[in-house]
Design a protein around this motif. Structure first.
Motif, PDB file in Angstrom:
ATOM      1  N   SER A  33       0.945   5.857  -1.511  1.00 31.85           N
ATOM      2  CA  SER A  33       0.607   6.733  -2.409  1.00 31.85           C
ATOM      3  C   SER A  33       1.627   7.156  -3.824  1.00 31.85           C
ATOM      4  CB  SER A  33       0.811   8.310  -1.941  1.00 31.85           C
ATOM      5  OG  SER A  33       0.141   8.550  -0.192  1.00 31.85           O
ATOM      6  N   PHE A  34       2.777   6.277  -3.874  1.00 26.99           N
ATOM      7  CA  PHE A  34       4.138   6.611  -5.010  1.00 26.99           C
ATOM      8  C   PHE A  34       3.477   7.611  -5.446  1.00 26.99           C
ATOM      9  CE2 PHE A  34       5.143   2.331  -3.641  1.00 26.99           C
ATOM     10  CZ  PHE A  34       3.730   1.310  -3.423  1.00 26.99           C
ATOM     11  N   ARG A  54      11.470  -5.803  -4.349  1.00 25.94           N
ATOM     12  CA  ARG A  54      12.179  -6.813  -3.779  1.00 25.94           C
ATOM     13  C   ARG A  54      10.080  -7.126  -2.950  1.00 25.94           C
ATOM     14  NH1 ARG A  54      14.272  -3.512   0.912  1.00 25.94           N
ATOM     15  NH2 ARG A  54      13.205  -2.078  -0.361  1.00 25.94           N
ATOM     16  N   GLY A  80      13.664   4.720  -4.491  1.00 22.34           N
ATOM     17  CA  GLY A  80      13.001   3.719  -3.409  1.00 22.34           C
ATOM     18  C   GLY A  80      11.474   2.935  -3.497  1.00 22.34           C
ATOM     19  N   PRO A 109      13.668  -3.453   4.421  1.00 20.49           N
ATOM     20  CA  PRO A 109      14.043  -1.809   4.590  1.00 20.49           C
ATOM     21  C   PRO A 109      14.040  -0.611   4.193  1.00 20.49           C
ATOM     22  CG  PRO A 109      15.804  -3.275   5.091  1.00 20.49           C
ATOM     23  CD  PRO A 109      14.360  -4.343   4.827  1.00 20.49           C
ATOM     24  N   ARG A 110      13.797   0.941   4.329  1.00 19.20           N
ATOM     25  CA  ARG A 110      13.936   1.340   3.351  1.00 19.20           C
ATOM     26  C   ARG A 110      14.607   1.848   2.581  1.00 19.20           C
ATOM     27  NH1 ARG A 110       9.252   6.141   3.681  1.00 19.20           N
ATOM     28  NH2 ARG A 110      10.650   7.044   3.378  1.00 19.20           N
ATOM     29  N   LEU A 140      11.654  -0.965  -3.316  1.00 10.38           N
ATOM     30  CA  LEU A 140      10.663  -1.937  -2.772  1.00 10.38           C
ATOM     31  C   LEU A 140       9.264  -2.350  -3.538  1.00 10.38           C
ATOM     32  CD1 LEU A 140       7.177  -1.307  -1.315  1.00 10.38           C
ATOM     33  CD2 LEU A 140       8.770  -2.085   0.410  1.00 10.38           C
ATOM     34  N   PHE A 145      -8.109   9.920  -0.110  1.00  4.98           N
ATOM     35  CA  PHE A 145      -7.348   9.181   1.933  1.00  4.98           C
ATOM     36  C   PHE A 145      -5.806   9.424   1.348  1.00  4.98           C
ATOM     37  CE2 PHE A 145      -6.433   6.036   5.296  1.00  4.98           C
ATOM     38  CZ  PHE A 145      -5.476   5.182   4.397  1.00  4.98           C
ATOM     39  N   LYS A 203      -4.416  10.950   4.876  1.00  8.01           N
ATOM     40  CA  LYS A 203      -3.157  10.722   5.976  1.00  8.01           C
ATOM     41  C   LYS A 203      -2.027  11.865   6.204  1.00  8.01           C
ATOM     42  CE  LYS A 203      -1.285   7.843   2.724  1.00  8.01           C
ATOM     43  NZ  LYS A 203      -0.552   6.978   1.711  1.00  8.01           N
ATOM     44  N   TRP A 251      -7.514   3.267   6.253  1.00  9.78           N
ATOM     45  CA  TRP A 251      -6.911   2.184   6.491  1.00  9.78           C
ATOM     46  C   TRP A 251      -6.958   0.914   6.774  1.00  9.78           C
ATOM     47  CZ3 TRP A 251      -2.272   3.969   7.005  1.00  9.78           C
ATOM     48  CH2 TRP A 251      -1.712   5.790   7.306  1.00  9.78           C
ATOM     49  N   GLY A 257       7.834  -0.755   3.961  1.00  9.67           N
ATOM     50  CA  GLY A 257       9.115  -0.271   4.519  1.00  9.67           C
ATOM     51  C   GLY A 257       8.514  -0.303   5.840  1.00  9.67           C
ATOM     52  N   GLU A 300      -6.685   2.148  -2.660  1.00 12.01           N
ATOM     53  CA  GLU A 300      -6.835   2.623  -1.366  1.00 12.01           C
ATOM     54  C   GLU A 300      -7.395   3.697  -0.824  1.00 12.01           C
ATOM     55  OE1 GLU A 300      -3.068   3.848   1.111  1.00 12.01           O
ATOM     56  OE2 GLU A 300      -3.502   2.829   2.809  1.00 12.01           O
ATOM     57  N   LYS A 341      -1.681  14.095   3.589  1.00 15.69           N
ATOM     58  CA  LYS A 341      -0.666  13.998   2.161  1.00 15.69           C
ATOM     59  C   LYS A 341      -0.911  15.164   1.489  1.00 15.69           C
ATOM     60  CE  LYS A 341       3.022  10.569   2.128  1.00 15.69           C
ATOM     61  NZ  LYS A 341       3.736   9.541   1.775  1.00 15.69           N
ATOM     62  N   TYR A 361       0.647  -1.395   0.199  1.00 18.66           N
ATOM     63  CA  TYR A 361       0.522  -0.469  -0.070  1.00 18.66           C
ATOM     64  C   TYR A 361       0.672   0.879  -0.070  1.00 18.66           C
ATOM     65  CZ  TYR A 361      -3.591  -3.030   1.659  1.00 18.66           C
ATOM     66  OH  TYR A 361      -5.019  -4.084   1.346  1.00 18.66           O
ATOM     67  N   ASP A 374       9.539   1.276   7.624  1.00 16.11           N
ATOM     68  CA  ASP A 374       9.184   2.620   8.504  1.00 16.11           C
ATOM     69  C   ASP A 374       7.366   2.360   9.152  1.00 16.11           C
ATOM     70  OD1 ASP A 374       7.206   4.962   5.951  1.00 16.11           O
ATOM     71  OD2 ASP A 374       8.757   2.821   5.542  1.00 16.11           O
ATOM     72  N   TRP A 375       7.053   1.544   8.614  1.00 14.29           N
ATOM     73  CA  TRP A 375       6.126   0.983   9.161  1.00 14.29           C
ATOM     74  C   TRP A 375       6.357  -0.211  10.482  1.00 14.29           C
ATOM     75  CZ3 TRP A 375       1.404   3.861   8.443  1.00 14.29           C
ATOM     76  CH2 TRP A 375       1.148   5.064   8.126  1.00 14.29           C
TER      77      TRP A 375
HETATM   78  N1  C2G Z   1       9.346   3.641   0.326  1.00 16.10           N
HETATM   79  C1  C2G Z   1      10.895   2.880   0.952  1.00 16.10           C
HETATM   80  N2  C2G Z   1      11.855   3.684   0.247  1.00 16.10           N
HETATM   81  C2  C2G Z   1      12.434   5.064   0.328  1.00 16.10           C
HETATM   82  C3  C2G Z   1      10.656   5.262   0.316  1.00 16.10           C
HETATM   83  C4  C2G Z   1       9.835   4.606   0.261  1.00 16.10           C
HETATM   84  O1  C2G Z   1      10.864   1.332   0.757  1.00 16.10           O
HETATM   85  N3  C2G Z   1      12.903   5.875   0.476  1.00 16.10           N
HETATM   86  C5  C2G Z   1       8.277   2.280   0.650  1.00 16.10           C
HETATM   87  C6  C2G Z   1       7.388   3.493   1.951  1.00 16.10           C
HETATM   88  O2  C2G Z   1       8.200   2.135   3.073  1.00 16.10           O
HETATM   89  C7  C2G Z   1       6.788   2.694   1.543  1.00 16.10           C
HETATM   90  C8  C2G Z   1       6.487   2.709  -0.224  1.00 16.10           C
HETATM   91  O3  C2G Z   1       7.308   2.545  -0.287  1.00 16.10           O
HETATM   92  O4  C2G Z   1       5.968   1.654   1.969  1.00 16.10           O
HETATM   93  C9  C2G Z   1       5.213   3.305  -0.569  1.00 16.10           C
HETATM   94  O5  C2G Z   1       6.111   4.524   0.085  1.00 16.10           O
HETATM   95  P1  C2G Z   1       5.104   5.878   0.159  1.00 16.10           P
HETATM   96  O6  C2G Z   1       4.359   6.669  -0.553  1.00 16.10           O
HETATM   97  O7  C2G Z   1       5.445   6.553   1.003  1.00 16.10           O
HETATM   98  O8  C2G Z   1       3.573   5.479   1.526  1.00 16.10           O
HETATM   99  P2  C2G Z   1       2.574   5.602   2.508  1.00 16.10           P
HETATM  100  O9  C2G Z   1       2.689   7.648   2.634  1.00 16.10           O
HETATM  101  O10 C2G Z   1       3.294   5.555   3.327  1.00 16.10           O
HETATM  102  O11 C2G Z   1       1.731   5.496   2.998  1.00 16.10           O
HETATM  103  O12 C2G Z   1      -1.996   1.845   4.523  1.00 16.10           O
HETATM  104  C10 C2G Z   1      -0.955   2.414   4.186  1.00 16.10           C
HETATM  105  C11 C2G Z   1      -0.477   3.548   3.557  1.00 16.10           C
HETATM  106  O13 C2G Z   1      -0.540   3.976   2.268  1.00 16.10           O
HETATM  107  C12 C2G Z   1       1.323   3.972   3.247  1.00 16.10           C
END
Ligand code: C2G
Length: 132
Positions: free
Chosen positions: A9-10, A23, A16, A113-114, A20, A40, A44, A74, A92, A71, A46, A7, A94-95
């Motif tokens: 926003s991408f 992998r 990065g 790992p991010r 993800l 959504f 968040k 939540w 990633g 999506e 954003k 999941y 960070d979650w």
């Molecule tokens: N990511 C990563 N490395 C980065 C930046 C992002 O591995 N340098 C990963 C994040 O950990 C995430 C995915 O890429 O798994 C998408 O990142 P975002 O778009 O920032 O996702 P986020 O806003 O955290 O949304 O319900 C879950 C949320 O929708 C997650």
């Protein structure tokens, strides 16, 4: 056929995100990306540079991605696991820990790992887009 979901926003797609997705796909056979809808993203806290449709178009062009779904909340994750017959949920790290409850739906939860030093926020600030 091992089915993976992730999941996000991408926004301002960068390496990065690609690291993800690559992998995540390597963990199975079919990768679904649940892409945060614009409303959504507001929830968040954003605001994406690209609209949902543009971000969807970009993701669908990535070789690792097999399906993009919206999506919108939540809470949809548990039902998504059943509706899409998911085997592995990936995010990633960070979650890390935030979605462990999904194990109750019979899925494996993996935090990868991010990629350091790159982020959409960083891109925006480096390009002074955060004032946009
Ligand atoms: N990511 C990563 N490395 C980065 C930046 C992002 O591995 N340098 C990963 C994040 O950990 C995430 C995915 O890429 O798994 C998408 O990142 P975002 O778009 O920032 O996702 P986020 O806003 O955290 O949304 O319900 C879950 C949320 O929708 C997650």
């Amino acid at each position: 056929m091992k089915r993976i979901i992730t999941y996000g926003s991408f926004d301002l797609l960068h390496y990065g995100h690609i690291n993800l997705l690559r992998r995540a796909k390597a963990l199975g056979d079919y990768l679904i990306v649940a892409l945060s809808e614009d409303d959504f993203n507001t929830q968040k806290g954003k605001s994406c540079y690209f609209s949902y449709e543009k971000r969807k178009q970009l993701l669908e062009a990535i070789r690792y991605v097999d399906l993009v779904i919206p999506e919108s909340s939540w809470e949809q994750k548990s039902s998504d696991m059943h509706e899409y017959h998911i085997d592995i949920f990936v995010m990633g790290d960070d979650w890390k820990g935030k979605f462990d409850y999904l194990k109750d739906n019979g899925v494996e939860v993996i935090y990868l790992p991010r990629t350091p030093e790159i982020s959409t926020t960083r891109i925006k600030s480096d390009l002074n887009l955060d004032k946009a």
